[in-house]
Structures are given as structure tokens and as C-alpha cells.
Design an enzyme around this catalytic site. Structure first.
Site, PDB file in Angstrom:
ATOM      1  N   CYS A 156       0.851  -1.179   0.000  1.00  0.00           N
ATOM      2  CA  CYS A 156       0.000   0.000   0.000  1.00  0.00           C
ATOM      3  C   CYS A 156       0.894   1.239   0.000  1.00  0.00           C
ATOM      4  O   CYS A 156       1.769   1.374   0.862  1.00  0.00           O
ATOM      5  CB  CYS A 156      -0.904  -0.012   1.231  1.00  0.00           C
ATOM      6  SG  CYS A 156      -1.845   1.518   1.413  1.00  0.00           S
ATOM      7  N   ASP A 210      -0.445  -5.745   0.228  1.00  0.00           N
ATOM      8  CA  ASP A 210      -1.761  -5.997  -0.366  1.00  0.00           C
ATOM      9  C   ASP A 210      -1.679  -7.264  -1.204  1.00  0.00           C
ATOM     10  O   ASP A 210      -0.613  -7.585  -1.745  1.00  0.00           O
ATOM     11  CB  ASP A 210      -2.186  -4.811  -1.252  1.00  0.00           C
ATOM     12  CG  ASP A 210      -2.866  -3.708  -0.445  1.00  0.00           C
ATOM     13  OD1 ASP A 210      -3.509  -4.017   0.567  1.00  0.00           O
ATOM     14  OD2 ASP A 210      -2.728  -2.530  -0.825  1.00  0.00           O
ATOM     15  N   LEU A 247       4.738 -17.598 -20.502  1.00  0.00           N
ATOM     16  CA  LEU A 247       4.317 -17.898 -19.136  1.00  0.00           C
ATOM     17  C   LEU A 247       5.364 -17.530 -18.081  1.00  0.00           C
ATOM     18  O   LEU A 247       5.052 -16.916 -17.062  1.00  0.00           O
ATOM     19  CB  LEU A 247       3.993 -19.394 -19.027  1.00  0.00           C
ATOM     20  CG  LEU A 247       3.310 -19.831 -17.744  1.00  0.00           C
ATOM     21  CD1 LEU A 247       1.817 -19.531 -17.837  1.00  0.00           C
ATOM     22  CD2 LEU A 247       3.508 -21.316 -17.487  1.00  0.00           C
ATOM     23  N   HIS A 267      -4.938   0.149  -5.805  1.00  0.00           N
ATOM     24  CA  HIS A 267      -5.695  -0.903  -6.504  1.00  0.00           C
ATOM     25  C   HIS A 267      -6.071  -0.508  -7.930  1.00  0.00           C
ATOM     26  O   HIS A 267      -5.815  -1.234  -8.887  1.00  0.00           O
ATOM     27  CB  HIS A 267      -7.000  -1.213  -5.746  1.00  0.00           C
ATOM     28  CG  HIS A 267      -6.828  -1.866  -4.425  1.00  0.00           C
ATOM     29  ND1 HIS A 267      -5.613  -2.065  -3.809  1.00  0.00           N
ATOM     30  CD2 HIS A 267      -7.767  -2.407  -3.566  1.00  0.00           C
ATOM     31  CE1 HIS A 267      -5.796  -2.671  -2.658  1.00  0.00           C
ATOM     32  NE2 HIS A 267      -7.076  -2.888  -2.481  1.00  0.00           N
TER      33      HIS A 267
END
Lengths: 137, 137, 137, 137, 137, 137, 137, 137, 137, 137
Positions: free
Chosen positions: G33, G40, G57, G74
Site C-alpha cells: 500500500c 496488499d 508464461l 488498486h
């Protein structure tokens, strides 16, 4: 005691002025494999919009029972049952889904539809969907 | 103590300027089979977009209760309840889904809709859907 | 309209000659964090074997409501509610489970039990367990 | 803003006269693989019966955070965290379950327990179990 | 790139003073039917209480791989893998569960256990069980 | 410690050039029934496409908290919260879903939407949907 | 052992003549955060229709890892990862869904999409959907 | 058409030499609240080990139906039905579980057992449990 | 093509020195109701600890098939199949669970067990249980 | 005993006059990683609307088996299998979904479609969807 029978009975649609849908689950379908004679099992899901008549529950049950001793392939029998139900009820719309039990490690489901000529579904009103709530189960 | 009653009360829509949806689950519907007199059970799911009025919760409960001693067929009673609710609330849109308990090995669900003349749903905005999260259950 | 209250009412056990169990789910518990004053939420699960009295549903609801404005820690309030319920009903056995909503990324559940002195559960008869079946949900 | 720390704080058990259980779910554990330096992830499930002290939530969170930059093997770190928690709280009983995310196509979970010398669980009272009911999820 | 191999490597148990459990899920087992040569598939679930050594993850993966070209019956191969793992790790307790994919319409699962002579599980401490909570899935 | 408050704070949208969606689940809503004064509970689901600002998480939490002591009807409060959020963030699209806990045996959910004038969702690209996979839960 | 890195590698699309979809689930995302420095966690779901290249990948994994020590909000980080993946693979369509773990009692998920200029999805063919069947899990 | 009736019929146990269990789910129980006259709903789960007789399915159904117009409290009616079934079948063991639908925001379930004097369950053989597999649903 | 047959074949237990368990699910059982001639359906779950022989899969399938045209009551046929399997394999322990499809609104399941004289299950080692993890479903 | 083979056999569509759908689940796909030689696993979901022919179940099984010893990348093999099935059956529509097991902590699924030139799906009739009901599972 009534017995297995190919005849399907109907009763008059109680609300012919409205397109409404009837959904039926029939988990007790069984027939035989035409090649090997071994039993096959399926659950049938019937969805329809009735026109003038609805299919009568008891005769539907006896009709389903009539396949117990007969040989049928998965793809063919799904279309045959749909055809029989369409002939009996002449619905505005009908869809039959047959989920067969695994054979050779492969699970097969067949879905067939009938639409009455000229009939069109109303434009769909999509609402959010919610899982059922209750503890009386 | 109020008792079962066919009358449905309403209250004014608090946001008539906007199309919004109300979803109600009513797991306690029971009536009688008109042929055999045996009890039938269903869960009702009511979805509607109110216009000027919303259906009042308590009167809805008493209305549902009023079918307890009456004989009704599955297809007919679903359409009848929808008609009664439409008459009482004159909604922009209403859908009633009645999931009946198994009879003769077959599960029946009936879905009926009413649309106010001239009303059209806004074009749908589809968002991804997510399962509910929480541990206070 | 009755209001929140710490008093718990009871009614006589209708089958005192038999050890039987009552299970209650109370999803509407809320209190305040004694440190920060912020609301906390939990679902309570109450299991008990009544002796001479059972807890009355409505008074239980008002009792639960009484914590809405009070500060309590998770571990302490679970034991306090159990103590209050034991004092009111003097059960043969009682277990209270409180599932609190996540705080600081951690989910906490507290489980406390009371056993009446000298009471012993009958030897358990274990039967196979089956998920509920029905479509009226 | 407090930061990651190995120190675990406690508070006095509010009901030391009774064996009761605390269950915590901690879905945010991450450390590094000591061989490859790559991140590993786990959810921790902590179950304990406190004696004189309970573990304080915030310090537990910071303790869990302290492994973020450290290399640890699955089996070793589960035992190490259990040892640290036992040292801090001296519980009557404690069980730690660590569910690690898949590595090499294999899912590993480690479960370790501590029991205070001389402590014995009360004879279990088995009641039927019921899934949680509610729609506020 | 390492290849399929019957050899199983181990590492020293990091907490030999304590009975703790390791649970592994191995969803990628495949071998051949000794009668027909056709492929068989299973998910293996391994649970064990290590004594002096734990099984090393990578060698376990290569060991599982080694059955890909070999013919084995369900009941025999489950016991063989358990025997191999017991020989390699000499655990206090080990249980192997093999869930095979459906053959002939029948689903078969085999469960075999090994217990070290003289070893006894500690008396179980039964705590209430809770489903995992989190949204980072 | 901040306290319950009707004011909603925002921060600048980090990607205003793109229509993207934010989904929030708020399981801790509670208010009072305006008729009876009894507590009501709901889980709120907020979906929106931000325009120039996003709602700030902490102020949203305090805003939700502000209803704890206030009387509100289900249908009205859902529209009121939507209106407040729209006023604060002026989003391109916003939908609020409020699932209330059962009252009178009936479960009610209310769904309300706001669309910015002139804004149209991009034509939807429908992809197959898959359930989440992982064991760190 | 390769280490965390912002560079994303690609390989040529093996079927560039056809619009096909790739769905990836990445349950191991973690960052910090920016306000508090606390970790987070999120699960990422990536859906895309490749054009000339697909994302490799292993490099995707190292890229995801690169956020472990970095502060991000976010809403911003979801758009940033989408931008990086679009820059690297120039797909016909790409959607990124980031489900973050609960903060302040609220669960947040962010969904962002990119569409190549001029690309249009083929008209969708809707088939009935069926849950997966098998016991090798 | 037979009608609701308090009489319970039985048939001879086909395997009296063996303790075996019969499990029945009866989702259609309804009675009235003795205080308010309002309908109550429950699902009944019956588990028993028969001695000389088993309860006949059809008479059980009519017996359940007989409560439809009668007032009963949750705790009392569960014990009354158990008593009636015990009187009719004199089983070695019988357990009745009644899950009632929510009232006042609280879900109540009642569980009562009867054991024949001198009867003891065989020591339980615990096997691993597996969820049902099949696609014909 | 082999046909339905009452004969059950066996093969030698590959690990007779160890008590291990075999679990089989047989979702394709059907017979007739002796009273009405109507089809009945059930899923059988077979659990056993073999002694010297195991039941052969194919002959089990043909044996199950042999009931297709025969009338049997639920309680009787479950005990009869158990008796036949015990006679054929002389197991240390065997349990048969038959879940029948709903009749008259009631779901019936029958569970019967056989224990070899003198055989005793080893003391159970209870380990924590975990749901299966994998995405190849 | 037939063996693995690349040839796919067909049989005539029993209802060529109607667009109907066939859904197959094939949980037993395995091939090798072209880079490392290690086994890869997937479940295949095949959906198609047949034209003149349907794919024969047994040859499909042997075809799937033929990849067991071959190296293939996820994206490429999904398109290759679709191409082979299209070449064999020339369907009106076909979709292949391949869910691969986790590699490097990431789960990959690939979805590819083929549409016959000029074929267009009928306008969809959306009906409400219901979960399957039955206890014979």
C-alpha cells in the site's frame, strides 16, 4: 396402475394470451445402447413456451418410461423426444436438454430446440440474478 | 393478529424517476392439488420494476398465505398471482417464478412476465459478476 | 413495539425426560469495538440441550439487539453471552459460536461451552450424513 | 504506521475458568523459497484454547508480515510459527494449519499441534452440524 | 531436465520432537490398464506423520511420473505406491488415497494406511471446523 | 479515530481515458426500520465506471456507518445511497445492489442504476467464464 | 534462478488466422500500500485474444513478482499491468480483472479492458453451459 | 384419494438380523403457530435403525400432512412426531431433525432421539468419506 | 457383448496383509416397484475392506444391471445386494448405501453393513480433511 | 483392443434439418511439454452444432489418447485438435475449450472456435436457468 406408453396427453394453456415458460426436470430417463444392449441413463431438462396446450405431467412420465426397453443413440433419441413433444403440444418454443451418463470416459449432453414459425421471443429484460435463500431444505 | 387475505396493499415508489428493480424471495407458498386435494409447495421469486407504487411486504405475506386452503394447478396459479400483483401495483415490468416441489418424479418451474405497454428496458450494461464475500454468515 | 433489553425470558421444556438439542442461528449481531468505537459484526450459532426451560425466541432477539450500542471485545462478549444464556436457562449443555467479520485481514471465530455439573452426553450414535434434498428453495 | 515485527503481544484471557476455543484465518502469509528465492504463499488457520493470555490481533498481523522477505521451507516454517505462538501465549492447546499454494503440480498442507502438559480436552459433546443460513452475504 | 524415476529422495524432519501431519494432493497420476493397455487417471492424496525424514517434493513428482508407461491395477498400484513411500520415509503414519476416474460406469477409490509399530496417535482434540474465508481466490 | 459521517471523499481516476469497472462489496450495512425502530441488515454491492474521480475507501466506510442510527425503508435507502455516491463521484455508470436480511419470511433485494447522460457502454466482448482456481484460501 | 523483472517476453501466435481466447489465473500477486507500506494481495484473471504474439508464461510470472516490493493503489496498478501487457503483446482484445483482499471491511475488484482499433468480436454463439464433470480431482 | 391422518402404518423389517439404517427427508412439513395462527414450515430428517417393523412411506406422508391445520410450537412438535413414530415402529434407534424456517431473524432446528432400552450401536467403522460423482443430475 | 447376470466374480486381494478400503460409486441402479411396476432409481455407494478377494468391476456392473427388470422394495434390495456381495467376496467389512430417488415427496436412503466375525477396525487416526484442489476438471 | 490413433470416425447426423448442439467433456487429455518433456494434463470441453456428420465417441477417445507421447504447447494443441475435428466433421459451429493444469503458479485455459462459412446461429431464446434437482447422485 397405468403403464409405459408413447401417447402424450395435454391440457389447455391457462394463460394463452401471454408468453410464459415452463421448465421441467426429469431425472429418470433410461434406454438401451442399440449396439451393445447395455443400459444408458440421462437426466432430461425440458423448457417450453406453450401455445394452446401444455403437456400433462402423468402422461409425460409414462412416455419417458416407454424408452426403458428400447435401443436409442444419444443424438437421435434427444431429437425424437423433442419431435414427439412438439407434435403433441405445438408449442411456441421448446428446448430439450439430455445429459447422458459417462461412456468411454466422455460425458455427452445433447440440446435441441423447436421454434414455431413466425414466433419471436419478446426482447429480453435482463435483471440481476440471485441465488435462492431459505433454510427449509 | 392479521389473517390470510387476497387484498394487496401498496406504498408510493420512493424513486419514480428511475427504473430500479426489486427482487423478493417467498419460500413459504403452499396450496392444494385441485385433483387430489394433496398439498403442493413452491418457492416464489418476484422481480419487478415499480412504476408509481411498490407492494407492501406484510400484505404480500398475507396474500401468499391465502392460497393455503385453495386448489390450484401449477401453471394457472403462477399466472393468477402475477395478474393479481400487476393489478395492484401496475409495474413497468414484473416477472414471477414459481419453483414447485417434485411430483411424479418430475420437477416443474413456471415463469411468467408482464410488461407495461410502451415501457422498454434501458440498454443493459453488462458488468462482470462476482460471488459474495464475507464470513458473517 | 418492544425494545432492546438484557432480560431473557424462558418457557418450560416440553420434553424434559429426554436429552434433545436446539440449534439457533442469529445472523444479526453487532456491537462496537471498545478501542475505536467502530461497529463489529458477527453471526451467532447457539446449540443447547435444555433442562427445565428453553429460551424464548422474541426475548432472545431483543437481548441480541441490546449490544448494538455497547463496546465489547470478541473473546469477552462470546463468553458474556454464553454466561447470560446459561444463567437464564440453566441448560444441561450449551455451546455458543461467534463468527466475527474480518478485521486487519484476519477472520476470528470464538467457541465457548457450558456443561451442567454431573451431566454426561449419551454415547453418540453415528449415522451416515446426507446433504438436504429438495427444490423448493 | 507500525511495521513488520517478530514480537507477539498478548492480552489477558477474559474467561480463564473455562476451556474455550479461538479460531483465526490468516489468508495473507507469504515468504520466500530458501532454494530459489521465489515467493511462496499460504493461508494459515490458527486454532487454540487460551490459558492466561490471548494473542493480540494487530501484533499477530505484523508478525505474519515479518516473513515476507525471509526464506523458509513449508514444513519448517509451520513448526516455527507454532513454536513462536506457543512461546508468546502458553496456550492449553494450539493447532496451526498452513495451506501452501501448488508447487511442481503438488499441493502441500502442514498441520502441527501443541498441548500443554497435563491438559486434557473435555469429553467431546457431538451435536449435529448445520450449514450457516442467511442472505446478508 | 530431470526425468521420470522410481527413486524417492528425503530430507530431515525439521520438527522430529512433535507428531505433525503433512498433506499432499497430486492430481497428475496416470498409468495404463494391464488388461487393455488403455490409460487410467487418478488423483492421489497423501497424508503422513513424518518420523526422521520427509519426502522431497521434486523426487515425488518424478516418481509419480514413472508410472505413465506402466500397467497397473487400481487396488495393487495404490498399495505399491504406499509401500514405496513407506520404505523411503519410514513415517510414523501414512495414508494414501487414490481416486480413479470412472470405468464401466463405476467410480473406484482406494485407501491404504501404514502405521509404524508401537506408534499411537495422540488422543484427538476435536475443534469445530470452519470453511476457509477470503476473496483472493 | 474518525467517526461516522455523511461526507464522501474522492481521488482522481488514474485511467480516465478508459472505461473500466470497480466492484465493491460492503457486508456491514445496518440501519433501523422507520416503523418499528428495529435494526435492519444488508450487504451492499457497488459497481461503477468512474469518470474523473473514484470514491475513497475509508470515507465510504464511514459513510456506510452513518446509517447505523437512522430509520430507512429498503427501497428508499438504496436509491438514497446511490444518489449520494453519484453526487460525490459523477460516474459514467453506477449500480448499487442492496441485499436485505429476511423480514416476515420474505427476502428483499433492491437494485438501482445511474447512467451519465450521453455515456454508452462499449459493445460487450463475451468470453467464456471460469471459476477461480487456487488452494491458498 | 531467474529473478523478478518488468520485461515481458512473447512467442508467435500459433493460430493467427483465428480469433481465439486465452484465460490465465494468477493467484500470487502482492504489492504494498503506497500510503501505509502494508502488503496488499490479489488474484489476477487475464483474458485475451492474441494477435501476432502470446505472452510467455515464465516471463509473466517474473513480471508479476516484480510488484512485491513496490507501492501501488488498486485502481492504478490494474490499469498499469493491463497497459504493460498490451504494450508487450498488442492483442486484439485484453481484459484484466484484479480481485483484491478485503481492506476496511470492503472487498474491491477492478476490471479493465483494451480493444485493438478496428477489431470487432465475432457475433457470439451462445450455447448452454454445463458444469465440469469428473472425479479425478 | 387418501386423506391426512394421524395413523402410521408399518411393514415387517426385511433384515431384522442386522442393524441397518434408514434415512428419510421430508421437505413438506407445515403447521400453524399456536400464538399467532400463522403458518410455519420445516424440513424433517428422519434417521432410524428398525427393529421388527419399518414405517410405511404413504402413511408417513399422510401423517405429516395431518399437521397442516394444527397449532404447534417448534420444540414440542419435534418431540411429538418422534414419540408417534417410536410408538408405531418401536425402533432400535430413531433421530428426528426438524429445520424450521426463519422467524424473528433467527433460524431454529430441533433434534430429538430415542434409543431402545438395552440397544447399543456397534462400534463405528470410520471410513473416509467421498462426495457423490455423476453427471446424470 | 456380456449380458446382465447375478454372478459376481472376484480376483485375489493384492495386499491381504493390510486392512485397506475400497470405495465404489455406482450411479446406474434401477429396478421396479413391486407394488406398481413403476421404475425406481438409486445411486449405490459401496465401501469395503477386502479379505482374500476383491469384487471384479465388470461382473459387478452386470450384476447391478440384473435388477433392471425385477421388482424390489428399497429396504429389502439394499440388504439383498449387500448379502450377495458378502457371499461373493467374504470381506472383513462392507457397507452399502443406496440413495433412492424421491417417491411421494419423501427421499429415502438405506445403509447396511456387514462385519466379519472377530474382525476389528484399527483404532482410527483422524487427520484434518481438505477439499480436493485442481483445475483439470 | 483398439489403440491410440489420429483417425477420427463419424456417423450421419440423425437430425440434419435442425441446428442442435452436442456438448462433450473429456477429462483425460495428457501430452508432453515440448521444452522439458514433462507431462501436461487438461480437460477438454467440446461444443458443436453438427452439419452432416457427428464425431463417433470411440474414435474420439482413441484420438485423444494419441497425444499421450507427443510434445505440444497449450495454445497450439488446442487449435490443432479443433482443426482435426473440423476437418473430420465439417460442423456448422464448433468450440473447443482446453483447461490445462497449473504451471509456474499460473492456470491457463484456451478457447478456440470454428464457424462454417455462411452459417449463422438462430437468434437466441433466453430462458431462466435452473440448477439440476435430484438425489440419485
Amino acid at each position: 396402475m397405468p403403464s409405459a406408453s408413447k401417447s402424450l396427453e395435454t391440457f389447455p394453456n391457462p394463460a394463452p394470451g401471454r408468453d410464459f415458460a415452463i421448465h421441467m426436470q426429469i431425472p429418470e430417463f433410461t434406454c438401451l445402447c442399440p449396439k451393445t444392449g447395455q443400459p444408458d441413463f440421462a437426466t432430461l431438462f425440458l423448457d417450453y413456451v406453450p401455445d394452446r396446450t401444455c403437456v400433462e405431467l402423468k402422461s409425460l412420465k409414462l412416455y419417458i418410461w416407454s424408452f426403458r426397453g428400447e435401443g436409442r443413440f444419444h443424438e437421435a433419441v434427444t431429437n425424437e423426444i423433442l419431435d414427439d413433444l412438439v407434435r403433441a403440444t405445438k408449442p411456441r418454443f421448446m428446448r430439450l436438454t439430455a445429459k447422458f451418463f459417462v461412456r468411454g470416459g466422455i460425458f455427452t449432453t445433447v440440446v435441441a430446440e423447436h421454434r414455431k414459425k413466425g414466433w419471436k421471443a419478446l426482447p429480453e429484460v435482463r435483471l440481476e440474478q440471485f441465488p435462492p435463500e431459505t433454510n427449509t431444505r
